[in-house]
Write a protein that holds these residues in place. Sequence first.
Motif, PDB file in Angstrom:
ATOM      1  N   PRO A   1      10.007   6.233   4.426  1.00  0.00           N
ATOM      2  CA  PRO A   1      10.729   5.611   3.301  1.00  0.00           C
ATOM      3  C   PRO A   1      10.939   4.105   3.470  1.00  0.00           C
ATOM      4  O   PRO A   1      11.058   3.389   2.468  1.00  0.00           O
ATOM      5  N   LYS A   2      10.960   3.637   4.722  1.00  0.00           N
ATOM      6  CA  LYS A   2      11.143   2.205   4.973  1.00  0.00           C
ATOM      7  C   LYS A   2       9.822   1.484   5.209  1.00  0.00           C
ATOM      8  O   LYS A   2       9.805   0.292   5.494  1.00  0.00           O
ATOM      9  N   ASN A   3       8.711   2.223   5.130  1.00  0.00           N
ATOM     10  CA  ASN A   3       7.390   1.630   5.357  1.00  0.00           C
ATOM     11  C   ASN A   3       7.317   0.897   6.690  1.00  0.00           C
ATOM     12  O   ASN A   3       6.734  -0.193   6.792  1.00  0.00           O
ATOM     13  N   THR A   4       7.890   1.490   7.705  1.00  0.00           N
ATOM     14  CA  THR A   4       8.010   0.817   8.993  1.00  0.00           C
ATOM     15  C   THR A   4       7.582   1.740  10.128  1.00  0.00           C
ATOM     16  O   THR A   4       7.910   2.929  10.117  1.00  0.00           O
ATOM     17  N   VAL A   5       6.887   1.160  11.090  1.00  0.00           N
ATOM     18  CA  VAL A   5       6.540   1.868  12.313  1.00  0.00           C
ATOM     19  C   VAL A   5       7.195   1.130  13.473  1.00  0.00           C
ATOM     20  O   VAL A   5       7.341  -0.096  13.443  1.00  0.00           O
ATOM     21  N   TYR A   6       7.590   1.887  14.479  1.00  0.00           N
ATOM     22  CA  TYR A   6       8.310   1.330  15.621  1.00  0.00           C
ATOM     23  C   TYR A   6       7.571   1.644  16.915  1.00  0.00           C
ATOM     24  O   TYR A   6       6.935   2.688  17.045  1.00  0.00           O
TER      25      TYR A   6
ATOM     26  N   SER B   1      -0.075   9.274  13.425  1.00  0.00           N
ATOM     27  CA  SER B   1      -0.722   9.700  12.200  1.00  0.00           C
ATOM     28  C   SER B   1       0.172   9.413  10.996  1.00  0.00           C
ATOM     29  O   SER B   1       1.346   9.076  11.133  1.00  0.00           O
ATOM     30  N   ALA B   2      -0.402   9.584   9.813  1.00  0.00           N
ATOM     31  CA  ALA B   2       0.347   9.293   8.596  1.00  0.00           C
ATOM     32  C   ALA B   2       1.595  10.166   8.480  1.00  0.00           C
ATOM     33  O   ALA B   2       2.645   9.705   8.035  1.00  0.00           O
TER      34      ALA B   2
ATOM     35  N   GLY C   1       0.821  -1.192   0.000  1.00  0.00           N
ATOM     36  CA  GLY C   1       0.000   0.000   0.000  1.00  0.00           C
ATOM     37  C   GLY C   1       0.859   1.248   0.000  1.00  0.00           C
ATOM     38  O   GLY C   1       2.082   1.169  -0.044  1.00  0.00           O
ATOM     39  N   THR C   2       0.204   2.383   0.057  1.00  0.00           N
ATOM     40  CA  THR C   2       0.916   3.653   0.128  1.00  0.00           C
ATOM     41  C   THR C   2       1.047   4.045   1.581  1.00  0.00           C
ATOM     42  O   THR C   2       0.172   4.696   2.156  1.00  0.00           O
ATOM     43  N   PHE C   3       2.148   3.634   2.175  1.00  0.00           N
ATOM     44  CA  PHE C   3       2.342   3.739   3.616  1.00  0.00           C
ATOM     45  C   PHE C   3       2.163   5.159   4.115  1.00  0.00           C
ATOM     46  O   PHE C   3       1.621   5.387   5.196  1.00  0.00           O
TER      47      PHE C   3
END
Length: 123
Positions: free
Chosen positions: A74-79, A51-52, A26-28
Amino acid sequence: VQLQASGGGLVQAGGSLRLSCAASGGTFTNYAMGWFRQAPGKEREFVAAISASGRTTYFADSMKGRFTISRDNPKNTVYLHMNSLNPEDSAVYYCALKQTGWATTGHEQYDYWGQGTLVTVSS
């Protein structure tokens, strides 16, 4: 959209862990992200959301000051950075994606879920 959570494990009380959730398909940058957790015999509960844009974050009261949430678009990652862990934090942690940009705290508002990663905090 697929979500892959990782980073769980066994940690002593007072320790720290960082959970990661990688998104694909998807469009992260359009999506808010959340973390929830579920302990055995308990209902799933909200932990944190972002939020986005990353400019707005929310935390459950018991996590404020101990947990932080961040994202690397850019890494499509959440921490999820978890500090000062205690045994009550032991649970399966799930990341979730919401197909709108603003973050919310209700699990029913999230559209996609990762498989969960187990966090165990020993006393």
